[in-house]
Design an enzyme around this catalytic site. Structure first.
Site, PDB file in Angstrom:
ATOM      1  N   TYR A  36       0.668  -1.160  -0.292  1.00 54.56           N
ATOM      2  CA  TYR A  36       0.155  -0.088  -0.083  1.00 54.56           C
ATOM      3  C   TYR A  36       0.671   0.870  -0.220  1.00 54.56           C
ATOM      4  CZ  TYR A  36      -3.982  -2.828   0.865  1.00 54.56           C
ATOM      5  OH  TYR A  36      -4.808  -3.979   0.982  1.00 54.56           O
ATOM      6  N   GLY A  85     -15.920   1.464  -3.649  1.00 55.54           N
ATOM      7  CA  GLY A  85     -15.028   2.716  -3.154  1.00 55.54           C
ATOM      8  C   GLY A  85     -16.264   4.062  -3.234  1.00 55.54           C
ATOM      9  N   GLY A  86     -17.151   4.018  -2.908  1.00 52.27           N
ATOM     10  CA  GLY A  86     -17.953   5.302  -2.794  1.00 52.27           C
ATOM     11  C   GLY A  86     -18.869   5.311  -3.600  1.00 52.27           C
ATOM     12  N   ARG A  87     -19.051   4.575  -4.056  1.00 53.99           N
ATOM     13  CA  ARG A  87     -20.331   4.592  -5.444  1.00 53.99           C
ATOM     14  C   ARG A  87     -21.774   4.444  -4.871  1.00 53.99           C
ATOM     15  NH1 ARG A  87     -19.126   0.479  -9.696  1.00 53.99           N
ATOM     16  NH2 ARG A  87     -18.096  -0.518  -8.144  1.00 53.99           N
ATOM     17  N   LEU A  88     -21.091   3.760  -3.851  1.00 49.59           N
ATOM     18  CA  LEU A  88     -22.820   3.157  -3.042  1.00 49.59           C
ATOM     19  C   LEU A  88     -23.622   4.163  -1.999  1.00 49.59           C
ATOM     20  CD1 LEU A  88     -22.795  -0.394  -1.123  1.00 49.59           C
ATOM     21  CD2 LEU A  88     -24.537   0.945  -2.811  1.00 49.59           C
ATOM     22  N   TRP A 110     -13.554  -6.273   1.531  1.00 48.39           N
ATOM     23  CA  TRP A 110     -12.936  -5.117   1.193  1.00 48.39           C
ATOM     24  C   TRP A 110     -13.558  -4.084  -0.058  1.00 48.39           C
ATOM     25  CZ3 TRP A 110     -11.258  -5.038  -3.908  1.00 48.39           C
ATOM     26  CH2 TRP A 110     -11.157  -6.125  -4.582  1.00 48.39           C
ATOM     27  N   SER A 111     -13.532  -3.186   0.401  1.00 49.15           N
ATOM     28  CA  SER A 111     -14.124  -1.748  -1.153  1.00 49.15           C
ATOM     29  C   SER A 111     -15.757  -2.581  -0.444  1.00 49.15           C
ATOM     30  CB  SER A 111     -13.807  -2.302  -2.149  1.00 49.15           C
ATOM     31  OG  SER A 111     -12.955  -2.161  -3.255  1.00 49.15           O
ATOM     32  N   SER A 117      -6.277 -13.760   1.590  1.00 49.03           N
ATOM     33  CA  SER A 117      -6.728 -12.902   0.444  1.00 49.03           C
ATOM     34  C   SER A 117      -7.493 -13.110  -0.405  1.00 49.03           C
ATOM     35  CB  SER A 117      -6.586 -11.374   0.981  1.00 49.03           C
ATOM     36  OG  SER A 117      -7.736 -10.784   0.348  1.00 49.03           O
ATOM     37  N   ASN A 118      -8.335 -13.050  -0.984  1.00 51.63           N
ATOM     38  CA  ASN A 118      -8.517 -13.651  -2.082  1.00 51.63           C
ATOM     39  C   ASN A 118      -9.086 -14.659  -2.504  1.00 51.63           C
ATOM     40  OD1 ASN A 118      -9.352 -10.633  -2.927  1.00 51.63           O
ATOM     41  ND2 ASN A 118      -7.310  -9.933  -2.527  1.00 51.63           N
TER      42      ASN A 118
HETATM   43  N1  LIG Z   1      -7.379  -7.487   0.075  1.00 53.49           N
HETATM   44  C1  LIG Z   1      -7.238  -7.080  -0.953  1.00 53.49           C
HETATM   45  O1  LIG Z   1      -6.865  -7.267  -2.415  1.00 53.49           O
HETATM   46  C2  LIG Z   1      -7.928  -5.406  -1.186  1.00 53.49           C
HETATM   47  C3  LIG Z   1      -7.849  -4.326  -2.156  1.00 53.49           C
HETATM   48  C4  LIG Z   1      -8.604  -3.336  -2.266  1.00 53.49           C
HETATM   49  C5  LIG Z   1      -8.967  -2.748  -0.630  1.00 53.49           C
HETATM   50  N2  LIG Z   1      -8.297  -3.671   0.251  1.00 53.49           N
HETATM   51  C6  LIG Z   1      -8.739  -2.909   2.010  1.00 53.49           C
HETATM   52  O2  LIG Z   1      -9.776  -2.667   2.017  1.00 53.49           O
HETATM   53  C7  LIG Z   1      -9.883  -1.304   2.228  1.00 53.49           C
HETATM   54  C8  LIG Z   1     -11.270  -0.775   2.159  1.00 53.49           C
HETATM   55  O3  LIG Z   1     -10.988  -1.018   0.479  1.00 53.49           O
HETATM   56  P1  LIG Z   1     -11.587   0.490  -0.408  1.00 53.49           P
HETATM   57  O4  LIG Z   1     -10.712   1.781  -0.043  1.00 53.49           O
HETATM   58  O5  LIG Z   1     -11.877   0.197  -1.464  1.00 53.49           O
HETATM   59  O6  LIG Z   1     -12.985   0.382   0.758  1.00 53.49           O
HETATM   60  P2  LIG Z   1     -14.242   1.411   0.339  1.00 53.49           P
HETATM   61  O7  LIG Z   1     -14.457   1.902   1.950  1.00 53.49           O
HETATM   62  O8  LIG Z   1     -15.339   0.881  -0.910  1.00 53.49           O
HETATM   63  O9  LIG Z   1     -13.530   2.534  -0.060  1.00 53.49           O
HETATM   64  C9  LIG Z   1     -12.907   3.928   0.305  1.00 53.49           C
HETATM   65  C10 LIG Z   1     -12.911   4.764  -1.205  1.00 53.49           C
HETATM   66  O10 LIG Z   1     -14.067   5.081  -0.955  1.00 53.49           O
HETATM   67  C11 LIG Z   1     -14.341   6.638  -1.304  1.00 53.49           C
HETATM   68  N3  LIG Z   1     -15.423   7.263  -0.271  1.00 53.49           N
HETATM   69  C12 LIG Z   1     -15.266   6.376   1.149  1.00 53.49           C
HETATM   70  N4  LIG Z   1     -17.278   7.539   1.119  1.00 53.49           N
HETATM   71  C13 LIG Z   1     -16.856   8.396  -0.177  1.00 53.49           C
HETATM   72  C14 LIG Z   1     -18.716   9.053  -0.819  1.00 53.49           C
HETATM   73  N5  LIG Z   1     -19.574   9.327   0.703  1.00 53.49           N
HETATM   74  N6  LIG Z   1     -18.297   9.664  -1.671  1.00 53.49           N
HETATM   75  C15 LIG Z   1     -17.558   9.254  -2.482  1.00 53.49           C
HETATM   76  N7  LIG Z   1     -15.904   8.450  -1.739  1.00 53.49           N
HETATM   77  C16 LIG Z   1     -16.667   8.194  -1.010  1.00 53.49           C
HETATM   78  C17 LIG Z   1     -12.939   6.886  -0.077  1.00 53.49           C
HETATM   79  O11 LIG Z   1     -12.848   8.611  -0.341  1.00 53.49           O
HETATM   80  P3  LIG Z   1     -12.048   9.196   0.809  1.00 53.49           P
HETATM   81  O12 LIG Z   1     -11.171   8.592   1.706  1.00 53.49           O
HETATM   82  O13 LIG Z   1     -12.058  10.536   0.413  1.00 53.49           O
HETATM   83  O14 LIG Z   1     -13.350   9.187   1.861  1.00 53.49           O
HETATM   84  C18 LIG Z   1     -12.373   6.313  -0.738  1.00 53.49           C
HETATM   85  O15 LIG Z   1     -10.827   6.130  -1.657  1.00 53.49           O
HETATM   86  C19 LIG Z   1      -8.297  -0.946   1.817  1.00 53.49           C
HETATM   87  O16 LIG Z   1      -8.236  -0.412   2.735  1.00 53.49           O
HETATM   88  C20 LIG Z   1      -7.796  -2.152   2.655  1.00 53.49           C
HETATM   89  O17 LIG Z   1      -6.819  -2.201   3.628  1.00 53.49           O
HETATM   90  C21 LIG Z   1      -8.430  -5.094   0.307  1.00 53.49           C
END
Ligand SMILES: NC(=O)c1ccc[n+]([C@@H]2O[C@H](COP(=O)([O-])OP(=O)(O)OC[C@H]3O[C@@H](n4cnc5c(N)ncnc54)[C@H](OP(=O)(O)O)[C@@H]3O)[C@@H](O)[C@H]2O)c1
Length: 322
Positions: free
Chosen positions: A60, A234-237, A229-230, A163-164
């Site tokens: 990361y 990524g905020g789309r929901l 994860w996600s 993971s995955n």
């Molecule tokens: N194991 C794997 O392969 C894998 C892959 C990906 C991620 N992960 C882990 O999972 C964690 C979460 O994943 P993720 O970051 O993809 O999850 P997420 O919580 O679905 O998405 C976070 C992203 O969405 C944005 N977001 C959140 N609320 C929003 C809103 N209301 N409007 C617009 N954008 C919004 C955030 O921007 P802001 O920061 O500006 O709020 C951030 O960029 C990661 O930190 C990591 O630890 C693991």
């Protein structure tokens, strides 16, 4: 916040975890003042909200996320002992070394050197849970087992997971790995609901193709914690971007309507949908904004009915269940 025992361990984890992937950028520059400030703010907010599990990975921000998180942690007296750190290894970028392709690497040497780097950047003497990040086609279960045993013997890693990974990939590892596989981190949200769909759309042409057949049931049967994860896609929901598909807009609208009806945040509904699943799935919250983290943690107070859960699934799929 409610906690539960991480299966096969002596660790109590909060049902919502914080993911550190957005604490710093992916460029090759050193961490900036803004990265450090963000990490300190997010750690402070997460601790205040009682979150005790922090998800990281060696890759990361090309190591920067672990670095700024480790620095922030050092600034809070006693914090290391009150939290659990998870990190991951096994993904290698291209040009490392120069000319090499992007690849996965579960070799003994890579696992050990990756953990050594993580411990240094996190400024800690142990990692609570180490995950193999993405399946390596060239995996040798004996080598993974040797690495896990060595890391556990040295006190550097307490518990191991993946993971995955598919059920069969976990079974293959278990051929040699004697430590329990305690977690499997997978993409899971209303907009990526394959794992839940599989249990509903069995033998239906509407089923989404995935190599993860039976994965959720397998993890439940084998006491493997599923981490999502996600979890808000990524905020789309929450805030669908301009030009989002009708399906994404419909899912976000359903989340928004239920949040209004239940007097809670949209984040809480999106995460509450994951928490409602009886597999005990743990969302990993990824925002780098304290205000959004606070809104997310409202999910701990949300209880969705069966009808609400299925209504959201229907809205996100754009049609009724069979
Ligand atoms: N194991 C794997 O392969 C894998 C892959 C990906 C991620 N992960 C882990 O999972 C964690 C979460 O994943 P993720 O970051 O993809 O999850 P997420 O919580 O679905 O998405 C976070 C992203 O969405 C944005 N977001 C959140 N609320 C929003 C809103 N209301 N409007 C617009 N954008 C919004 C955030 O921007 P802001 O920061 O500006 O709020 C951030 O960029 C990661 O930190 C990591 O630890 C693991």
């Amino acid at each position: 916040m409610k906690t539960y025992r991480l299966p096969s361990t002596d660790l109590n984890v909060t049902r919502l975890a914080y993911g550190c992937m957005s604490l710093a950028g992916w460029d090759s520059n050193p961490p900036t003042h803004a990265d450090r400030k963000r990490a300190a703010q997010m750690l402070e907010t997460a601790l205040e909200l009682d979150i005790n599990l922090f998800d990281n990975a060696d890759i990361y921000g090309r190591g920067k996320c672990e670095t700024v998180f480790g620095e922030a942690l050092k600034q809070v007296p006693g914090a290391r002992d009150s939290i659990l750190i998870k990190t991951k290894c096994g993904i290698r970028f291209d040009n490392d070394p120069p000319g090499a392709p992007g690849r996965y690497d579960f070799s003994y040497d890579h696992i050990l050197s990756s953990v050594e780097g993580s411990l240094r950047r996190l400024q800690t003497d142990h990692i609570d849970v180490l995950l193999l990040h993405r399946p390596d086609a060239l995996v040798e279960p004996d080598e993974v087992a040797r690495a896990f045993t060595e890391l556990q013997r040295a006190g550097q890693v307490r518990h191991f997971g993946v993971s995955n990974h598919s059920p069969m990939q976990i079974e293959l590892l278990k051929k040699s790995v004697t430590q329990p596989i305690v977690a499997n981190q997978l993409e899971f949200s209303l907009l990526h609901a394959n794992l839940a769909d599989l249990g509903v759309f069995i033998n239906q042409s509407a089923a989404r193709f995935t190599a993860a057949d039976g994965l959720l049931d397998y993890c439940r049967l084998h006491n493997i914690l599923v981490e999502a994860w996600s979890p808000v896609a990524g905020g789309r929901l929450i805030d669908p971007p301009a030009g989002a598909s009708a399906q994404v807009r419909a899912a976000a609208a359903a989340v928004s309507a239920l949040a209004a009806a239940k007097h809670t945040s949209r984040e809480a509904i999106a995460l509450g949908w994951i928490l409602r699943h009886p597999a005990g799935i743990q969302p990993i919250i990824g925002t780098a904004r304290p205000d959004r983290l606070r809104l997310s943690v409202e999910a701990d107070q949300v209880q969705l009915t069966r009808e609400e859960w299925y209504s959201l699934l229907e809205a996100a799929r754009g049609g009724p269940v069979p």
